[in-house]
Design a protein around this motif. Structure first.
Motif, PDB file in Angstrom:
ATOM      1  N   GLU A   1      -9.634   6.562   0.685  1.00 55.05           N
ATOM      2  CA  GLU A   1     -10.658   5.842  -0.069  1.00 55.05           C
ATOM      3  C   GLU A   1     -12.037   6.261   0.433  1.00 55.05           C
TER       4      GLU A   1
ATOM      5  N   HIS B   1     -16.802  -0.905   4.494  1.00 50.68           N
ATOM      6  CA  HIS B   1     -17.251  -0.276   3.261  1.00 50.68           C
ATOM      7  C   HIS B   1     -18.625   0.339   3.495  1.00 50.68           C
TER       8      HIS B   1
ATOM      9  N   GLU C   1       0.800  -1.224   0.000  1.00 55.90           N
ATOM     10  CA  GLU C   1       0.000   0.000   0.000  1.00 55.90           C
ATOM     11  C   GLU C   1       0.836   1.280   0.000  1.00 55.90           C
TER      12      GLU C   1
ATOM     13  N   ARG D   1     -12.648  -3.850   1.852  1.00 60.93           N
ATOM     14  CA  ARG D   1     -12.958  -3.135   0.615  1.00 60.93           C
ATOM     15  C   ARG D   1     -14.110  -3.799  -0.149  1.00 60.93           C
TER      16      ARG D   1
ATOM     17  N   ALA E   1      -7.471   4.163   4.793  1.00 61.04           N
ATOM     18  CA  ALA E   1      -8.917   4.357   4.684  1.00 61.04           C
ATOM     19  C   ALA E   1      -9.282   5.793   4.326  1.00 61.04           C
TER      20      ALA E   1
ATOM     21  N   ASP F   1     -14.973   5.284  -0.041  1.00 58.93           N
ATOM     22  CA  ASP F   1     -15.944   4.230   0.267  1.00 58.93           C
ATOM     23  C   ASP F   1     -15.698   3.562   1.613  1.00 58.93           C
ATOM     24  N   LEU F   2     -14.523   3.767   2.210  1.00 55.98           N
ATOM     25  CA  LEU F   2     -14.220   3.158   3.500  1.00 55.98           C
ATOM     26  C   LEU F   2     -14.541   4.138   4.615  1.00 55.98           C
TER      27      LEU F   2
END
Length: 221
Positions: A173, A96, A33, A157, A170, A175-176
């Protein structure tokens, strides 16, 4: 085997120039990551540099030269090592947004028992210490048990359920979503470490300095 490989890495590069091979040890999450863009920029600056990346949650022993440089999530104890503290990377519970829309968002640690939790399979001393502080996160409570941090992150995810991941990952992102931020937070002390015998190696120093500089923003993201 590790000693002979270290001798080859030492012999192939000139001490005063950033060329040759540097072997880095890091956890799966850090290596997948965080490190790729850092290593890409490092290679652009030093095109004669070759990187070997060893991904494992086990602590490679730098004293045995299994790696030249390591990114560790624990404070190094050996005195023959040069280390730089990056800071503390925070861990939090995340899910998520699709999972939370489907199952609701817990408002207490006790409510986690009604959710699909993602966690470890084999208990380690570090995990045991965490479980003592957060009894809702014991092995029997997990709907998915896997010891790979990368697999746990992939399950989060995918919307499988609620699990632990690094807050800096997170936050990048949308969506997290962080769950129970006031009730659950763990700080991972993060260090860049190398053997003191490599101080005079230009290539090892270049990699050490780059990792120390470019990983630091993760702490404040």
């Amino acid at each position: 085997m590790s000693t002979s490989a270290a001798l080859v890495r030492t012999a192939e590069g000139r001490a005063s120039e950033v060329d040759g091979t540097v072997r880095i040890s890091a956890s799966e999450v850090v290596g997948i990551e965080h490190l790729p863009p850092i290593l890409a920029r490092l290679r652009q600056r030093h095109p004669a540099l070759t990187i070997e990346l060893s991904l494992s949650n086990a602590l490679d022993d730098l004293l045995q030269r299994k790696a030249d440089i390591a990114v560790r999530m624990v404070r190094p104890e050996q005195q023959a090592l040069v280390s730089k503290r990056i800071g503390a990377i925070r861990l939090g519970l995340h899910a998520h947004q699709a999972y939370l829309a489907r199952r609701g968002t817990p408002v207490s640690l006790e409510e986690l028992g009604r959710h699909d939790l993602i966690g470890y399979d084999v208990e380690t001393p570090a995990i045991r210490a965490i479980a003592q502080h957060y009894p809702a996160l014991t092995r029997s409570a997990f709907a998915l048990r896997v010891d790979s941090d990368v697999a746990q992150l992939a399950a989060i995810r995918a919307g499988f359920g609620i699990g632990v991941c690094q807050v800096p990952i997170a936050t990048s992102e949308p969506d997290l979503m962080r769950v129970l931020p006031d009730a659950f937070a763990i700080d991972l002390e993060t260090w860049v470490v190398m053997h003191e015998d490599l101080r005079s190696s230009a290539r090892c120093r270049a990699v050490f300095d780059a990792l120390g500089e470019e990983l630091a923003p993760l702490v404040h993201r």
